[in-house]
Each structure stands twice: as C-alpha cells, then as structure tokens.
Design a protein around this motif. Structure first.
Motif, PDB file in Angstrom:
ATOM      1  N   VAL A   1      -4.645 -12.904  17.068  1.00 10.94           N
ATOM      2  CA  VAL A   1      -4.535 -11.530  16.567  1.00 10.94           C
ATOM      3  C   VAL A   1      -3.452 -11.547  15.502  1.00 10.94           C
ATOM      4  CG1 VAL A   1      -4.082  -9.137  17.183  1.00 10.94           C
ATOM      5  CG2 VAL A   1      -5.196 -10.647  18.828  1.00 10.94           C
ATOM      6  N   THR A   2      -3.848 -11.346  14.272  1.00 16.90           N
ATOM      7  CA  THR A   2      -2.921 -11.489  13.165  1.00 16.90           C
ATOM      8  C   THR A   2      -3.081 -10.325  12.200  1.00 16.90           C
ATOM      9  OG1 THR A   2      -2.213 -12.962  11.385  1.00 16.90           O
ATOM     10  CG2 THR A   2      -4.552 -12.912  11.879  1.00 16.90           C
ATOM     11  N   SER A   3      -2.148 -10.260  11.241  1.00 13.17           N
ATOM     12  CA  SER A   3      -2.249  -9.172  10.276  1.00 13.17           C
ATOM     13  C   SER A   3      -1.647  -9.528   8.924  1.00 13.17           C
ATOM     14  CB  SER A   3      -1.534  -7.924  10.794  1.00 13.17           C
ATOM     15  OG  SER A   3      -0.145  -8.176  10.839  1.00 13.17           O
ATOM     16  N   GLY A   4      -0.614 -10.347   8.921  1.00 12.66           N
ATOM     17  CA  GLY A   4       0.128 -10.568   7.682  1.00 12.66           C
ATOM     18  C   GLY A   4       1.334  -9.654   7.629  1.00 12.66           C
ATOM     19  N   LYS A   5       1.063  -8.395   7.473  1.00 17.77           N
ATOM     20  CA  LYS A   5       2.153  -7.421   7.398  1.00 17.77           C
ATOM     21  C   LYS A   5       2.652  -7.106   8.810  1.00 17.77           C
ATOM     22  CE  LYS A   5       3.307  -3.093   5.132  1.00 17.77           C
ATOM     23  NZ  LYS A   5       3.806  -2.334   6.268  1.00 17.77           N
ATOM     24  N   GLY A   6       3.941  -6.873   8.924  1.00 22.65           N
ATOM     25  CA  GLY A   6       4.501  -6.567  10.233  1.00 22.65           C
ATOM     26  C   GLY A   6       4.421  -5.080  10.548  1.00 22.65           C
ATOM     27  N   GLY A   7       4.381  -4.773  11.831  1.00 22.55           N
ATOM     28  CA  GLY A   7       4.429  -3.373  12.257  1.00 22.55           C
ATOM     29  C   GLY A   7       3.113  -2.634  12.194  1.00 22.55           C
ATOM     30  N   VAL A   8       2.017  -3.339  12.052  1.00 25.71           N
ATOM     31  CA  VAL A   8       0.721  -2.645  11.976  1.00 25.71           C
ATOM     32  C   VAL A   8       0.087  -2.478  13.351  1.00 25.71           C
ATOM     33  CG1 VAL A   8       0.267  -3.448   9.632  1.00 25.71           C
ATOM     34  CG2 VAL A   8      -0.565  -4.770  11.553  1.00 25.71           C
TER      35      VAL A   8
ATOM     36  N   THR B   1      -5.142  -4.183  10.648  1.00 20.23           N
ATOM     37  CA  THR B   1      -4.622  -3.636   9.405  1.00 20.23           C
ATOM     38  C   THR B   1      -4.561  -2.122   9.505  1.00 20.23           C
ATOM     39  OG1 THR B   1      -4.961  -3.556   7.020  1.00 20.23           O
ATOM     40  CG2 THR B   1      -6.926  -3.515   8.370  1.00 20.23           C
ATOM     41  N   THR B   2      -3.793  -1.551   8.612  1.00 22.87           N
ATOM     42  CA  THR B   2      -3.715  -0.093   8.512  1.00 22.87           C
ATOM     43  C   THR B   2      -4.280   0.307   7.149  1.00 22.87           C
ATOM     44  OG1 THR B   2      -1.441  -0.314   7.711  1.00 22.87           O
ATOM     45  CG2 THR B   2      -1.741   0.159  10.037  1.00 22.87           C
ATOM     46  N   PRO B   3      -4.709   1.540   7.006  1.00 21.85           N
ATOM     47  CA  PRO B   3      -5.358   1.921   5.751  1.00 21.85           C
ATOM     48  C   PRO B   3      -4.369   2.231   4.623  1.00 21.85           C
ATOM     49  CG  PRO B   3      -5.788   3.566   7.473  1.00 21.85           C
ATOM     50  CD  PRO B   3      -4.833   2.599   8.023  1.00 21.85           C
ATOM     51  N   ASP B   4      -3.446   1.325   4.367  1.00 24.58           N
ATOM     52  CA  ASP B   4      -2.568   1.495   3.205  1.00 24.58           C
ATOM     53  C   ASP B   4      -2.613   0.213   2.396  1.00 24.58           C
ATOM     54  OD1 ASP B   4      -0.910   0.707   5.677  1.00 24.58           O
ATOM     55  OD2 ASP B   4       0.284  -0.042   4.008  1.00 24.58           O
ATOM     56  N   ILE B   5      -2.287   0.340   1.120  1.00 23.88           N
ATOM     57  CA  ILE B   5      -2.572  -0.728   0.162  1.00 23.88           C
ATOM     58  C   ILE B   5      -1.755  -1.984   0.454  1.00 23.88           C
ATOM     59  CG2 ILE B   5      -0.900   0.108  -1.547  1.00 23.88           C
ATOM     60  CD1 ILE B   5      -4.389  -1.329  -2.289  1.00 23.88           C
TER      61      ILE B   5
ATOM     62  N   VAL C   1      -5.123   5.330  12.133  1.00 27.54           N
ATOM     63  CA  VAL C   1      -5.925   6.128  11.201  1.00 27.54           C
ATOM     64  C   VAL C   1      -5.569   7.596  11.397  1.00 27.54           C
ATOM     65  CG1 VAL C   1      -8.270   6.804  10.653  1.00 27.54           C
ATOM     66  CG2 VAL C   1      -7.784   4.444  11.163  1.00 27.54           C
ATOM     67  N   ARG C   2      -5.280   8.271  10.326  1.00 21.68           N
ATOM     68  CA  ARG C   2      -4.914   9.699  10.368  1.00 21.68           C
ATOM     69  C   ARG C   2      -6.052  10.504   9.757  1.00 21.68           C
ATOM     70  NH1 ARG C   2       0.752  10.952   9.799  1.00 21.68           N
ATOM     71  NH2 ARG C   2      -0.024  13.033   9.318  1.00 21.68           N
ATOM     72  N   SER C   3      -6.667  11.309  10.566  1.00 19.58           N
ATOM     73  CA  SER C   3      -7.828  12.063  10.091  1.00 19.58           C
ATOM     74  C   SER C   3      -7.420  13.123   9.079  1.00 19.58           C
ATOM     75  CB  SER C   3      -8.522  12.719  11.271  1.00 19.58           C
ATOM     76  OG  SER C   3      -7.601  13.527  11.984  1.00 19.58           O
ATOM     77  N   ASP C   4      -6.252  13.706   9.302  1.00 20.99           N
ATOM     78  CA  ASP C   4      -5.841  14.783   8.403  1.00 20.99           C
ATOM     79  C   ASP C   4      -5.538  14.221   7.010  1.00 20.99           C
ATOM     80  OD1 ASP C   4      -2.343  15.006   9.432  1.00 20.99           O
ATOM     81  OD2 ASP C   4      -3.765  13.357   9.514  1.00 20.99           O
ATOM     82  N   MET C   5      -4.969  13.030   6.971  1.00 21.96           N
ATOM     83  CA  MET C   5      -4.635  12.452   5.662  1.00 21.96           C
ATOM     84  C   MET C   5      -5.888  11.936   4.958  1.00 21.96           C
ATOM     85  SD  MET C   5      -1.050  10.494   6.342  1.00 21.96           S
ATOM     86  CE  MET C   5      -0.790  10.198   4.614  1.00 21.96           C
TER      87      MET C   5
ATOM     88  N   MET D   1      -6.860   6.069   2.693  1.00 24.20           N
ATOM     89  CA  MET D   1      -8.202   5.500   2.510  1.00 24.20           C
ATOM     90  C   MET D   1      -9.000   5.655   3.791  1.00 24.20           C
ATOM     91  SD  MET D   1      -7.664   2.003   0.421  1.00 24.20           S
ATOM     92  CE  MET D   1      -6.005   1.626   0.872  1.00 24.20           C
ATOM     93  N   SER D   2     -10.274   5.853   3.649  1.00 23.20           N
ATOM     94  CA  SER D   2     -11.126   5.939   4.826  1.00 23.20           C
ATOM     95  C   SER D   2     -11.446   4.519   5.310  1.00 23.20           C
ATOM     96  CB  SER D   2     -12.422   6.677   4.505  1.00 23.20           C
ATOM     97  OG  SER D   2     -13.204   5.883   3.634  1.00 23.20           O
ATOM     98  N   VAL D   3     -12.003   4.453   6.488  1.00 25.39           N
ATOM     99  CA  VAL D   3     -12.309   3.145   7.071  1.00 25.39           C
ATOM    100  C   VAL D   3     -13.371   2.440   6.255  1.00 25.39           C
ATOM    101  CG1 VAL D   3     -13.221   2.008   9.124  1.00 25.39           C
ATOM    102  CG2 VAL D   3     -11.642   3.891   9.359  1.00 25.39           C
ATOM    103  N   LEU D   4     -14.299   3.196   5.725  1.00 24.75           N
ATOM    104  CA  LEU D   4     -15.346   2.578   4.902  1.00 24.75           C
ATOM    105  C   LEU D   4     -14.749   2.012   3.623  1.00 24.75           C
ATOM    106  CD1 LEU D   4     -18.187   5.196   5.419  1.00 24.75           C
ATOM    107  CD2 LEU D   4     -17.917   2.988   6.530  1.00 24.75           C
ATOM    108  N   ASP D   5     -13.756   2.677   3.058  1.00 25.12           N
ATOM    109  CA  ASP D   5     -13.069   2.143   1.880  1.00 25.12           C
ATOM    110  C   ASP D   5     -12.355   0.841   2.217  1.00 25.12           C
ATOM    111  OD1 ASP D   5     -12.038   5.484   0.850  1.00 25.12           O
ATOM    112  OD2 ASP D   5     -13.882   4.347   0.452  1.00 25.12           O
TER     113      ASP D   5
END
Lengths: 288, 321
Positions: free
Chosen positions: B58-65, B199-203, B231-235, B242-246
């Motif tokens: 289980v990996t991500s690259g970025k920390g805190g995700v 991952t999280t939906p940020d660049i 994932v934040r629905s309001d944002m 970004m949406s999950v599809l993006d």
C-alpha cells in the motif's frame, strides 16, 4: 381494646396500605397501645362516627375493585398487546439462537480463552458476513440508478476508463520514468565491475554516512534467524552459552585459588587442631 | 457533485454493471414501498482470486494521504472476512500501524530483533485479540548501519518465512509503505506482487502518485489499483476539487475504492479502533469494506456514486414553495 401496638412502623405500613382511602384516614394516627381491628362491612351500611370511618377504610378498595370489574374490557387491545410481547420474545430467541452456534466451547473462543484458529472444531465459528454492497442500509433504486446510503442520495455514474486509455498511460510512464532496481552499490570513483549494467549501479557519494560502512551484520546468520521456527533464538542461545562458560571459568578459577592457598600457607597455620609441634623440631629451633 | 464509494451492482438493477459471477449467493429480496428495494444477503463471502499469499504493498508517494489508515482498515476487513492477514509496517523508524490497530502496547519484538536472533518470527508477530486472523509485524530502526540494499533482501526473507511457517501460509500480506521513493520505498516494494495506490484528489498527490506508479511498473508490478481518499463532495460540487473520474483520467488506473472525508477516521485513530468495526457503519467504513471485497476478488469499480442534493421542501410544498 387489646394488646399494645408495635409502634410507628406499623402505623406507616397501615397508612401505605390505606393509600386508596381518603386522606383523612391515611393521616390518622393510631394511638400507641391500641390494636386496630378491621371488620368487613357492606358498603351501603350506614356509618356513623369512628365505626363509619373504619367502614369507609375497608370499603374503598372494594368499591374500586367493583368499578374496575364493571368496566368493559377491550379484549382486542389486550390480545394485541399479548401477541406483540410474544412476537418480540420469539424474535429475541430466534436472534439469540442464530448467534449461538455450536456448543459452549464456542463461548470460550468468543471470550478469547481459546484460539479460534486451532481448526479443532471447524463449525464452531459461525460464518456471518455483512455484505457491503447489498447492505440493508444501502437501498438501490430499480428503475433509476439512485442509491440511498446513510441518509444521503447518490446517483450512479459509470466509469469512463477504457483498456486503450490504460495502455496509453502505461506507455507514457515507461517513457517518462526510467528506473531500474539498484543491484550493486559502489562508492563514487570506484570502477564498474565487468558484467554489471551501469543502470543497476547505485553510486554512494563520499559524504554519505554509508560511504565507509562495514558489514556489521552477517547476512547468512540473519537469514537463518528469520527462517527459525522453533527453539531458542541464536543470539539468546549464544548469550546463554557465554554466560555458562563464564560461570564455569569463575568456578574453576575459584577452585584453583583455594588449592593454591592451601599449598602456599605455612605449616604452623596448618596445626589448627591444637597438636603440639614435634620435639625434635623444638630442639632444633632452640639450638639455632 | 459528490462521489462516494460503491461497487458494481447486481444484475437485476438493469444497469449492466454485473458483479463477478464466481460468487455464490443466497438472496432474499424485500420489497419496500415505492421503487426502492433493499437486497439482503447473508453468509456470503468473497472468493479469493489469485494464488496465496497475495503480497500487496500500500503506497502513495506523498505522505499523509491515508496509507496507514487504508492498510489498517483493509487488513481488519480481510480478517473479518475470515482470511488470514499479516500486516507489515515497513515504515522503519516512524511506525504508526500499531497505533491505528490499538496494538502499540503489545509490540515487544520487531523484525530487527528477528534478524539479530533475539527472537523468532512467530514471537515478533502481534496477534489482534478482536480478530485473531490479523497479525502485525513492525520493523524498528537498526542500531547499527546496515549495508545498502539489505532491507529489501531482509523483507523478502520475512515474507518467504511467513509462507513457510508451520501455522500455515497467510492469505494476504499487506505492506504499509513509507512515504517517498527512496530506500524505504524500494525496500517495501521488493517482495510485493501487486500494489494499492492511495491518493487524494489534489494535484500534488496525483503527481507523486503518477511517479510512484511509473516506478512500480518499472519494477514489474503491473497489478496496480487506486483508492481515492478524502473526497469532499461539497468541494467537488463547487468545482474546487477534482472528481474521481478526473483523477482516473489523469492516472489511468482502475479504481479499487473511493473513500469520502470523514471525521470518524480521526476518532478511530485516536481510539485505536479501526473504522470498519464501527456500527452502524459510516460512509467511509462502508467504502473501505467494499474496497476490501474488490481486493479479494481482484475486481475494480465499474461505477462511482455522485451525491445528489435533496430538493428542499418549502413551507407550503403543495403550493410549489
């Protein structure tokens, strides 16, 4: 009128039992030393004075009971209540029986006294899985793709990723990121051995803390330690053996010391039993 | 627009989003009022796809995700589904997996003590008392310098020893990878056959995730699936996220799960009680359970959920207010 009363406690009990009576009767105090004799009397009997009060004290609960008996009973409501209670009890028993599968040994497993993975009784643990896709909390609409979950409404949208897109992304990454797992670690300036791919070499800079690392760990021993499944671990065994050896040495050294002490000590010190020294020896010492 | 997790639906919904046919079912359908129905299933277990053990990093690259959170909850879900799981915290020196599982007071030996010969491997494994199928192995920082590249070798030996142990080979070995792409990452991915990328939906997270995916593919780990966390629905609705599809368009990876932002995650971390054990389940817990189910069956999401806003009822609804 009779034997003396026990006291205030009796009075309190009487007043509690007279809660259906008129307040004046409940508050009345019996005189100490008096017994209260209650006689059943018809309700319609004329009452006068103290006897009338006694009669009302007795007849009030009887009047209430007669009123209740005379009231029309709603059998349907009573039957419904009884049926509800019975159904609830049945449901509780059913749920309890479903939860309790197996004998009492399963309770031991449930309480953590017995390991559940011993495979001794494979049927002792019930197989019960909550399906997250078809959870009762998740309600799925049949005509339109609406899902109700945890108080919110969601709409289903199909995923748009295709196989071609996956392949194109993989090709993009292959071109963007060239990386091979390092196999050989060399210090900067060292020549690359023959037969080693330069891309598999990891160069350690000279100021890196690992630049002058010696191998403090025996890799073969480490591998053996990992694969050990029973017995005393190797380091613990080595420490025990070292300690045992040290104790043996100290015992041996103590023995040697005592023997040496015995051989080196003077003869006078030896006659500790109180014997007189030999007379020839005494004469020799006097002559000298 | 909000996205929450769900899996593929059963065929009767008519959406053409069929599940894997290998699972057996016993169904009782209860029709409630209107067109909404709740499908009840019980005694249904996912069938393990692939060969045992399945070594998943289980990996991500970025920390805190949310790698450690996902590892802990996936491990607990798999244990609840009656699979034997060994979770390895490969974050040397900054271990957190024991905290999330509530086992921090029971970690006496780690993999370093095993390598040094101070204990055996079975003595270093910490068994969870709630679900005895789940075991934890931590790795401490060594007191002495180790040769470069030794970490990957050691982890491979550990995984191999777990396969050969007398208690039986575990079904899943989950490796919690440290952040970054340096020696710790290389060590953690060495024995793995498949990967779960969180991952999280940020660049920033997406860029790091793309890099990590490239490195995994270079290291011959081709089975990589993605979990989009926090994932934040309001944002998303306000077009600030970004949406999950993006996200899927950018990374090109199949979706294992979509986990919404939930404050219960922090509470469960503080309590040392994994989120998936909470009853009633939260949205995030349900999403992680579905992700565990898909992980077992090697399935991926065929559809995502987008939150619909409820039409607000006016004071006089019959007047259209």
């Amino acid at each position: 009128m009779g034997a003396p009363l026990p006291g205030a406690a009796m009075t309190a009990n009487l007043s509690a039992h007279c809660c259906l009576c008129s307040p004046s009767v409940a508050k009345r105090r019996t005189l100490p030393g008096r017994i209260l004799i209650v006689r059943a009397q018809s309700v319609d009997a004329p009452s006068s004075g103290s006897s009338g009060r006694l009669q009302s004290l007795v007849s009030a609960p009887l009047k209430l009971a007669s009123r209740v008996a005379a009231a029309p009973v709603n059998f349907a409501a009573a039957a419904g209540a009884v049926a509800t209670v019975c159904v609830l009890l049945l449901i509780r028993e059913f749920v309890r029986s479903r939860n309790q599968v197996g004998g009492s040994v399963s309770d031991l497993i449930r309480r953590g006294q017995l390991r559940s993975d011993r495979n001794v009784r494979p049927d002792s643990r019930p197989l019960k899985y909550e399906d997250p896709f078809n959870n009762p909390l998740v309600k799925i609409g049949s005509k339109n793709p609406i899902v109700r979950m945890c108080g919110k409404i969601f709409r289903l949208t199909p995923v748009t990723l295709t196989e071609e897109k996956v392949v194109s992304h993989q090709n993009r990454r292959i071109q963007a990121y060239h990386w091979r797992r390092p196999v050989v670690f060399l210090n900067e300036g060292d020549p690359v051995p023959e037969g080693v791919d330069p891309e598999e070499v990891r160069w350690i800079p000279s100021n890196h803390p690992f630049a002058t690392t010696q191998d403090y760990i025996d890799e073969e021993l480490a591998q053996k330690n990992v694969y050990q499944t029973r017995g005393v671990p190797s380091r613990v065994r080595a420490e025990h053996e070292a300690l045992r050896k040290k104790m043996k040495e100290s015992v041996q050294k103590a023995r040697e010391d005592t023997i040496q002490d015995k051989t080196l000590s003077p003869p006078s010190d030896r006659d500790s039993s109180g014997k007189q020294p030999d007379s020839s020896v005494r004469q020799q010492s006097e002559v000298k | 627009m909000v996205v929450v997790a769900t899996g593929a639906l059963p065929a009767p919904t008519g959406l053409g989003l069929g599940r894997s046919s290998s699972s057996r079912e016993r169904r009782r359908t209860r029709r409630s009022s209107g067109q909404i129905r709740a499908v009840l299933q019980w005694n249904r277990r996912p069938e393990l796809a692939g060969s045992r053990p399945r070594v998943v990093v289980v990996t991500s690259g970025k920390g805190g995700v949310g790698k450690t959170t996902v590892t802990a909850n996936l491990g607990m879900c798999l244990a609840r589904l009656d699979f034997s799981v060994v979770a390895i915290d490969a974050d040397v020196g900054l271990r957190n997996l024991d905290l999330l599982l509530g086992l921090e007071n029971r970690v006496n030996y780690t993999a370093m003590e095993v390598l040094n010969g101070e204990c055996r491997l079975d003595q270093a494994l910490v068994r969870d008392k709630r679900w005895t199928n789940l075991e934890l192995l931590c790795i401490n920082k060594p007191r002495y310098k180790m040769p470069m590249g030794f970490g990957g070798k050691a982890l491979t030996w550990l995984v191999d020893a777990l396969k050969q142990r007398p208690d039986g080979c575990p079904d899943f070995i989950l490796i919690d990878c440290p952040a970054g792409i340096d020696a710790g990452f290389i060590t953690a991915i060495t024995p793995a056959n498949e990967a779960v990328l969180v991952t999280t939906p940020d660049i920033t997270s997406l860029r790091d995730a793309d890099r990590v995916t490239g490195l995994l593919e270079c290291d011959d780990i081709k089975d990589i699936k993605m979990i989009v966390n926090r994932v934040r629905s309001d944002m998303i609705k306000g077009e600030d996220m970004m949406s999950v599809l993006d996200v899927q368009e950018m990374l090109g990876l199949p979706l294992l799960g979509v986990v919404p932002e939930d404050s219960e995650v922090i509470k469960s971390t503080n309590r040392g009680y994994p989120l998936v054990l909470k009853k009633p389940p939260t949205l995030a817990g349900l999403a992680l359970e579905q992700a565990a189910w898909r992980l077992v069956e090697k399935d991926s999401m065929k559809a995502v959920l987008i939150e619909e806003t409820r039409p607000k009822r006016g004071f006089l609804p019959f007047m259209g207010g």
